[in-house]
Design a protein around this motif. Structure first.
Motif, PDB file in Angstrom:
ATOM      1  N   PHE A  84     -79.372 -36.778  35.959  1.00  0.00           N
ATOM      2  CA  PHE A  84     -78.899 -35.887  34.897  1.00  0.00           C
ATOM      3  C   PHE A  84     -79.975 -35.737  33.825  1.00  0.00           C
ATOM      4  O   PHE A  84     -80.129 -34.658  33.242  1.00  0.00           O
ATOM      5  CB  PHE A  84     -77.587 -36.400  34.294  1.00  0.00           C
ATOM      6  CG  PHE A  84     -76.931 -35.396  33.383  1.00  0.00           C
ATOM      7  CD1 PHE A  84     -76.269 -34.309  33.914  1.00  0.00           C
ATOM      8  CD2 PHE A  84     -76.986 -35.536  32.013  1.00  0.00           C
ATOM      9  CE1 PHE A  84     -75.667 -33.367  33.085  1.00  0.00           C
ATOM     10  CE2 PHE A  84     -76.394 -34.609  31.174  1.00  0.00           C
ATOM     11  CZ  PHE A  84     -75.733 -33.516  31.713  1.00  0.00           C
ATOM     12  N   GLY A  85     -80.735 -36.797  33.559  1.00  0.00           N
ATOM     13  CA  GLY A  85     -81.848 -36.706  32.610  1.00  0.00           C
ATOM     14  C   GLY A  85     -82.900 -35.716  33.082  1.00  0.00           C
ATOM     15  O   GLY A  85     -83.420 -34.916  32.292  1.00  0.00           O
ATOM     16  N   LYS A  86     -83.214 -35.748  34.377  1.00  0.00           N
ATOM     17  CA  LYS A  86     -84.167 -34.780  34.939  1.00  0.00           C
ATOM     18  C   LYS A  86     -83.621 -33.363  34.838  1.00  0.00           C
ATOM     19  O   LYS A  86     -84.354 -32.410  34.565  1.00  0.00           O
ATOM     20  CB  LYS A  86     -84.463 -35.116  36.397  1.00  0.00           C
ATOM     21  CG  LYS A  86     -85.245 -36.387  36.586  1.00  0.00           C
ATOM     22  CD  LYS A  86     -85.406 -36.682  38.068  1.00  0.00           C
ATOM     23  CE  LYS A  86     -85.963 -38.053  38.320  1.00  0.00           C
ATOM     24  NZ  LYS A  86     -86.002 -38.387  39.750  1.00  0.00           N
ATOM     25  N   TYR A  87     -82.309 -33.247  35.067  1.00  0.00           N
ATOM     26  CA  TYR A  87     -81.664 -31.935  34.978  1.00  0.00           C
ATOM     27  C   TYR A  87     -81.727 -31.406  33.537  1.00  0.00           C
ATOM     28  O   TYR A  87     -81.964 -30.223  33.317  1.00  0.00           O
ATOM     29  CB  TYR A  87     -80.217 -32.058  35.456  1.00  0.00           C
ATOM     30  CG  TYR A  87     -79.465 -30.760  35.535  1.00  0.00           C
ATOM     31  CD1 TYR A  87     -79.742 -29.837  36.529  1.00  0.00           C
ATOM     32  CD2 TYR A  87     -78.448 -30.463  34.633  1.00  0.00           C
ATOM     33  CE1 TYR A  87     -79.042 -28.640  36.618  1.00  0.00           C
ATOM     34  CE2 TYR A  87     -77.736 -29.285  34.722  1.00  0.00           C
ATOM     35  CZ  TYR A  87     -78.040 -28.371  35.714  1.00  0.00           C
ATOM     36  OH  TYR A  87     -77.339 -27.196  35.789  1.00  0.00           O
ATOM     37  N   CYS A  88     -81.542 -32.296  32.559  1.00  0.00           N
ATOM     38  CA  CYS A  88     -81.650 -31.897  31.151  1.00  0.00           C
ATOM     39  C   CYS A  88     -83.050 -31.387  30.840  1.00  0.00           C
ATOM     40  O   CYS A  88     -83.215 -30.390  30.124  1.00  0.00           O
ATOM     41  CB  CYS A  88     -81.310 -33.065  30.229  1.00  0.00           C
ATOM     42  SG  CYS A  88     -79.582 -33.509  30.208  1.00  0.00           S
ATOM     43  N   GLU A  89     -84.061 -32.081  31.349  1.00  0.00           N
ATOM     44  CA  GLU A  89     -85.447 -31.645  31.124  1.00  0.00           C
ATOM     45  C   GLU A  89     -85.708 -30.296  31.800  1.00  0.00           C
ATOM     46  O   GLU A  89     -86.430 -29.458  31.251  1.00  0.00           O
ATOM     47  CB  GLU A  89     -86.428 -32.695  31.631  1.00  0.00           C
ATOM     48  CG  GLU A  89     -86.379 -33.992  30.844  1.00  0.00           C
ATOM     49  CD  GLU A  89     -86.546 -33.783  29.349  1.00  0.00           C
ATOM     50  OE1 GLU A  89     -87.429 -32.993  28.927  1.00  0.00           O
ATOM     51  OE2 GLU A  89     -85.756 -34.392  28.584  1.00  0.00           O
ATOM     52  N   LYS A  90     -85.112 -30.096  32.960  1.00  0.00           N
ATOM     53  CA  LYS A  90     -85.249 -28.805  33.636  1.00  0.00           C
ATOM     54  C   LYS A  90     -84.624 -27.704  32.786  1.00  0.00           C
ATOM     55  O   LYS A  90     -85.195 -26.618  32.643  1.00  0.00           O
ATOM     56  CB  LYS A  90     -84.566 -28.861  35.008  1.00  0.00           C
ATOM     57  CG  LYS A  90     -84.652 -27.572  35.773  1.00  0.00           C
ATOM     58  CD  LYS A  90     -83.955 -27.668  37.102  1.00  0.00           C
ATOM     59  CE  LYS A  90     -84.028 -26.315  37.786  1.00  0.00           C
ATOM     60  NZ  LYS A  90     -83.248 -26.224  38.972  1.00  0.00           N
ATOM     61  N   ARG A  91     -83.469 -27.976  32.222  1.00  0.00           N
ATOM     62  CA  ARG A  91     -82.816 -27.007  31.349  1.00  0.00           C
ATOM     63  C   ARG A  91     -83.656 -26.753  30.093  1.00  0.00           C
ATOM     64  O   ARG A  91     -83.697 -25.642  29.583  1.00  0.00           O
ATOM     65  CB  ARG A  91     -81.421 -27.490  30.940  1.00  0.00           C
ATOM     66  CG  ARG A  91     -80.450 -27.484  32.071  1.00  0.00           C
ATOM     67  CD  ARG A  91     -80.043 -26.056  32.355  1.00  0.00           C
ATOM     68  NE  ARG A  91     -79.405 -25.968  33.646  1.00  0.00           N
ATOM     69  CZ  ARG A  91     -79.783 -25.157  34.620  1.00  0.00           C
ATOM     70  NH1 ARG A  91     -80.799 -24.377  34.458  1.00  0.00           N
ATOM     71  NH2 ARG A  91     -79.160 -25.120  35.750  1.00  0.00           N
TER      72      ARG A  91
ATOM     73  N   CYS B  26     -68.155 -28.721  31.103  1.00  0.00           N
ATOM     74  CA  CYS B  26     -68.731 -27.601  31.862  1.00  0.00           C
ATOM     75  C   CYS B  26     -70.195 -27.877  32.188  1.00  0.00           C
ATOM     76  O   CYS B  26     -70.675 -27.507  33.265  1.00  0.00           O
ATOM     77  CB  CYS B  26     -68.602 -26.299  31.079  1.00  0.00           C
ATOM     78  SG  CYS B  26     -66.958 -25.582  31.151  1.00  0.00           S
ATOM     79  N   CYS B  27     -70.903 -28.548  31.280  1.00  0.00           N
ATOM     80  CA  CYS B  27     -72.283 -28.945  31.569  1.00  0.00           C
ATOM     81  C   CYS B  27     -72.308 -29.934  32.725  1.00  0.00           C
ATOM     82  O   CYS B  27     -73.167 -29.847  33.609  1.00  0.00           O
ATOM     83  CB  CYS B  27     -72.930 -29.569  30.332  1.00  0.00           C
ATOM     84  SG  CYS B  27     -73.157 -28.422  28.969  1.00  0.00           S
ATOM     85  N   LEU B  28     -71.367 -30.882  32.738  1.00  0.00           N
ATOM     86  CA  LEU B  28     -71.280 -31.844  33.831  1.00  0.00           C
ATOM     87  C   LEU B  28     -70.929 -31.131  35.136  1.00  0.00           C
ATOM     88  O   LEU B  28     -71.476 -31.443  36.193  1.00  0.00           O
ATOM     89  CB  LEU B  28     -70.251 -32.928  33.518  1.00  0.00           C
ATOM     90  CG  LEU B  28     -70.063 -34.006  34.579  1.00  0.00           C
ATOM     91  CD1 LEU B  28     -71.371 -34.751  34.830  1.00  0.00           C
ATOM     92  CD2 LEU B  28     -68.974 -34.976  34.159  1.00  0.00           C
TER      93      LEU B  28
END
Length: 152
Positions: free
Chosen positions: A53-60, A129-131
């Motif tokens: 999820f941390g990687k996904y946050c950085e992608k966002r 919704c983010c999850l």
């Protein structure tokens, strides 16, 4: 009835995929991709929830200005912080395997956001919704099996 063609391919652990397939058939279970993967013990390639999820946050974060706003990215980072604190408090761990996410986890996280952060319903739903977007991303990347926990 067709005869099965044996392909000489083995998993990294040395377990045969064909042997896993045969075992599933003997146990009267459906030999799906996920069942074989689970049977072969993919613990070494198991993905962790907070790390991914941390990687996904950085992608966002990289998409700010082109696809999403900074406000949206802040929601993802806030959810990451809440999930980190929730897992530490409730599970007593630093991270959880991605496969362990189920309705009980999501409901517990929702309750935690309502109580610990006085998050009202609309705020909690926005974070969930983010999850949900992350869970759909994980399913599309075949990190987890399809689960139905969001009906929003």
């Amino acid at each position: 009835m067709r005869s099965r063609v044996r392909v000489p391919f083995s998993a990294p652990e040395g377990s045969s995929i064909l042997a896993a397939y045969d075992r599933l058939i003997q146990e009267n279970r459906t030999p799906t991709y996920f069942a074989v993967k689970q049977l072969l013990g993919s613990a070494s390639s198991s993905r962790m929830l907070l790390a991914e999820f941390g990687k996904y946050c950085e992608k966002r974060q990289q998409e700010v200005g082109t696809r999403i706003t900074q406000f949206t990215t802040n929601k993802y980072h806030r959810l990451l912080r809440y999930m980190t604190e929730y897992i530490r408090q409730v599970y007593g761990k630093e991270d959880l395997p991605l496969e362990t996410i189920d309705y009980a986890y999501v409901d517990g996280l929702n309750t935690y956001m309502h109580t610990a952060y006085n998050c009202h319903n609309n705020g909690a739903v926005n974070l969930l919704c983010c999850l949900k977007n992350f869970i759909l991303y994980a399913i599309r990347n075949e990190w987890i099996e399809k689960i139905v926990i969001f009906v929003m």
